[in-house]
Write a protein that holds these residues in place. Structure first.
Motif, PDB file in Angstrom:
ATOM      1  N   TRP A  89       0.770  -1.063  -0.147  1.00  0.00           N
ATOM      2  CA  TRP A  89       0.083   0.122  -0.059  1.00  0.00           C
ATOM      3  C   TRP A  89       0.878   1.181   0.114  1.00  0.00           C
ATOM      4  O   TRP A  89       1.838   1.266   0.564  1.00  0.00           O
ATOM      5  N   ALA A 117     -11.059  -4.745  -2.412  1.00  0.00           N
ATOM      6  CA  ALA A 117     -10.710  -4.530  -1.247  1.00  0.00           C
ATOM      7  C   ALA A 117     -11.383  -5.960  -0.362  1.00  0.00           C
ATOM      8  O   ALA A 117     -10.778  -6.144   0.550  1.00  0.00           O
ATOM      9  N   SER A 121      -8.002  -6.601   1.893  1.00  0.00           N
ATOM     10  CA  SER A 121      -7.986  -5.862   3.062  1.00  0.00           C
ATOM     11  C   SER A 121      -7.564  -6.942   4.302  1.00  0.00           C
ATOM     12  O   SER A 121      -7.686  -7.920   4.525  1.00  0.00           O
ATOM     13  N   ASP A 122      -7.147  -6.136   5.333  1.00  0.00           N
ATOM     14  CA  ASP A 122      -6.854  -6.822   6.591  1.00  0.00           C
ATOM     15  C   ASP A 122      -8.135  -7.078   7.522  1.00  0.00           C
ATOM     16  O   ASP A 122      -8.029  -8.228   8.155  1.00  0.00           O
ATOM     17  N   VAL A 124     -12.568  -7.773   6.889  1.00  0.00           N
ATOM     18  CA  VAL A 124     -13.772  -7.779   6.027  1.00  0.00           C
ATOM     19  C   VAL A 124     -14.735  -8.068   6.924  1.00  0.00           C
ATOM     20  O   VAL A 124     -15.028  -9.158   7.267  1.00  0.00           O
ATOM     21  N   THR A 188     -14.281  -2.824   5.020  1.00  0.00           N
ATOM     22  CA  THR A 188     -13.205  -3.337   4.738  1.00  0.00           C
ATOM     23  C   THR A 188     -12.020  -2.125   5.074  1.00  0.00           C
ATOM     24  O   THR A 188     -12.250  -0.803   5.197  1.00  0.00           O
ATOM     25  N   GLY A 189     -10.730  -2.654   5.252  1.00  0.00           N
ATOM     26  CA  GLY A 189      -9.542  -1.615   5.461  1.00  0.00           C
ATOM     27  C   GLY A 189      -8.274  -2.235   6.080  1.00  0.00           C
ATOM     28  O   GLY A 189      -8.378  -3.363   5.962  1.00  0.00           O
ATOM     29  N   ARG A 190      -7.517  -1.391   6.469  1.00  0.00           N
ATOM     30  CA  ARG A 190      -6.133  -2.043   6.969  1.00  0.00           C
ATOM     31  C   ARG A 190      -5.934  -1.697   8.558  1.00  0.00           C
ATOM     32  O   ARG A 190      -6.601  -0.927   9.331  1.00  0.00           O
ATOM     33  N   GLY A 199     -11.173   1.354   4.778  1.00  0.00           N
ATOM     34  CA  GLY A 199     -11.050   1.380   3.208  1.00  0.00           C
ATOM     35  C   GLY A 199     -12.209   1.661   2.465  1.00  0.00           C
ATOM     36  O   GLY A 199     -12.910   2.842   2.648  1.00  0.00           O
TER      37      GLY A 199
END
Length: 227
Positions: A89, A117, A121-122, A124, A188-190, A199
């Motif tokens: 990223w 994503a 993603s890290d 979900v 979703t995201g980090r 995210g």
């Protein structure tokens, strides 16, 4: 501390100084040029604990340089910090202090970005927004989420409480103006320094529509086990 030379793809890093940082300055060295990341500030400066992010382009050699600063008194000072290195990223300002890139972090995701994503993603998570609060230190909105389905998570972001739903927090830049909304979302995201950062977060019904369309056209990047 040498971060190394990036030859194939950009390498990104984030630095988070300890809230009791003192007695030193931390610099980023790019090919012999120093850039101040963390000054020798006191606890009177609330912005000190904020995260600094940067990236190294291919062929660029970077390092962190820690320099102690002299003081008149003999009190003990500790310069401690945490760092993260990621190769997948760019140094986006979702945990950065640069307001110039906030617009990109707040932009809604298109269908292609949403599907990617879900794959990369890290975390979900399907769930509902219970409330939105403010983290003044990070200048971030804290989204309180009731999760009805955890598809993937790094660390115990949404711990199992033995109930029908799990609770967790997701952060996003305050400038994005997140507000509580009714209905189910796919978050979703980090994960940065043990915290979840948002995210893509489409409404779950919109995600399902995009997911089924991609599946029928054989353009789906990965599968997600649905209810």
């Amino acid at each position: 501390m040498v971060l190394g030379e990036s030859n194939r793809s950009p390498v990104s890093a984030c630095i988070k100084p300890d809230q009791h940082w003192g007695g030193a300055q931390l610099y980023l060295e790019r090919d012999g040029v120093l850039e101040l990341l963390v000054g020798d500030e006191t606890s009177e400066t609330p912005s000190l604990a904020r995260v600094r992010c940067f990236s190294a382009v291919p062929g660029e050699r970077t390092a962190l340089f820690l320099q102690a600063t002299p003081h008149q008194d003999i009190s003990r000072r500790i310069a401690a910090f945490r760092y993260e290195l990621r190769g997948d990223w760019a140094a986006q300002p979702l945990v950065n202090t640069d307001p110039a890139g906030i617009e990109g972090a707040c932009r809604p995701c298109n269908n292609t970005e949403i599907l990617m994503a879900v794959c990369t993603s890290d975390f979900v998570v399907r769930g509902n927004i219970r409330s939105v609060e403010t983290d003044s230190n990070l200048k971030a909105a804290v989204i309180k989420v009731s999760a009805t389905r955890v598809y993937r998570q790094k660390f115990a972001l949404f711990p199992d409480s033995g109930r029908l739903t799990r609770s967790g927090e997701i952060r996003t830049p305050l400038q994005c103006g997140v507000r509580p909304g009714a209905g189910s979302f796919l978050f979703t995201g980090r994960v940065h320094f043990g915290e979840a950062w948002l995210g893509c977060a489409p409404r779950y019904k919109d995600f399902l529509k995009a997911y089924e369309q991609a599946k029928q056209s054989l353009m789906i990047p990965c599968t997600l086990v649905n209810d």
